[in-house]
Motif scaffolding. Structure first.
Motif: not given
Length: 338
Positions: A196-197, A133-140, A202-208
């Protein structure tokens, strides 16, 4: 017509009969102007001894409609389209493609970038699978073409996108595409940067999106997933991980199957039986259209990723170049000169 096919670990140009739509009422005949090479997928096929000589490579292209089947409703001869999906789409001068696998373009000028519709629709579907959702964290993690597209799509959706790769030039590309937080995957301070980020959650989602021969990459990334986060495997990585780690995170593990619902469904692709939008909002075809819309509106930066372009006549040399420059090849085009 000229077609790029496998030949003893390389490629050759083979003359094949032009396809027809006479016996396929829901197909359109497309004169190809550009097709895009997926370096990872196609070089992997060339290195696979199980792939027979004569296998037609490719799955993403853009061109001009020459003829339509008797039951085609949404396209007309002269329309410009992007098309995706094997076994219908490959590197050849003329293609017979189901209408469901064609996305109409507003003009011919977008053909080079729209020819990436294959990877583009996969990226759109993969981004949806992150379920954010809007504003959540994702690690690509991994910035090949798919990773760069997913990072951009996430950023445009106002996710907070953090990206990593082992190559400085790809981090620079991410910056050029508007991704402000891009770091080397081997940065000794990466764990501190992530903490810190994400404010320690931890990230809300991770795209490996990286490729690896060891399943260890999944577990090392999983360490930085938030409780009840979503882990999406996009790259080619062996699936093996600690149940205890997933249990502790109560994590969702997902995979993106091609461009979205409808992929590999003959009734959808070949027979044109669409899924009702009220029940399946984003199908393979609608994801293709959404990618094209974002490309034509300028919301997605494709041209910075286009590293190579070859004429069809130079196909044999093109694949040899890609083998030598596999680490730097990203967006690769085949141009079909008149």
């Amino acid at each position: 017509m000229k077609t790029i096919v496998t030949c003893q670990g390389g490629v050759r140009l083979e003359d094949r009969p032009e396809p027809s739509v006479k016996e396929h009422p829901k197909r359109v005949l497309v004169k190809v102007n550009y097709s895009s090479i997926s370096p990872g997928t196609e070089l992997g096929l060339l290195a696979n001894p199980a792939i027979p000589d004569g296998f037609a490579l490719g799955y993403s292209a853009a061109g001009t409609v020459l003829e339509i089947g008797s039951a085609v409703e949404g396209l007309r001869p002269g329309d410009f389209v992007a098309c995706y999906g094997g076994p219908y789409v490959y590197h050849a001068e003329v293609l017979s493609v189901p209408e469901m696998l064609c996305a109409k373009l507003s003009g011919s000028e977008s053909m080079p970038t729209a020819s990436f519709v294959g990877l583009g629709s996969v990226a759109v579907h993969s981004t949806r699978r992150l379920a954010r959702q809007f504003g959540e964290t994702v690690w690509v993690a991994g910035l090949g073409v798919l990773g760069l597209l997913i990072a951009q799509l996430g950023d445009r959706a106002n996710y907070r996108v953090f990206a990593t790769d082992m190559k400085d030039e790809r981090l620079q590309l991410a910056s050029e595409c508007g991704i402000g937080d891009a770091h080397r995957a081997d940065d000794p301070l990466l764990a501190e940067r992530i903490a810190a980020y994400t404010e320690g959650h931890g990230f809300d989602s991770i795209a490996l999106c990286a490729h690896a021969s060891s399943p260890q990459l999944i577990e090392s990334c999983m360490q930085h997933l938030a409780f009840r986060g979503t882990f999406a495997l996009i790259g080619n990585v062996p699936i093996q991980f600690s149940r205890d780690l997933f249990f502790a995170k109560e994590a969702d593990f997902v995979i993106a199957r091609g461009g979205g619902p409808g992929r590999y469904d003959r009734q959808y692709e070949e027979e044109g039986l669409d899924y009702p939008k009220s029940y399946v909002r984003w199908t393979e075809g609608r994801n293709m259209q959404e990618f094209v819309r974002n490309v034509e509106s300028g919301r997605l930066a494709i041209r910075p990723m286009m590293t190579h372009e070859f004429a069809l006549a130079d196909a044999v040399e093109a694949y040899e170049v890609l083998k030598r420059e596999a680490s730097s090849a990203l967006g690769v085009l085949i141009r079909y000169d008149s």
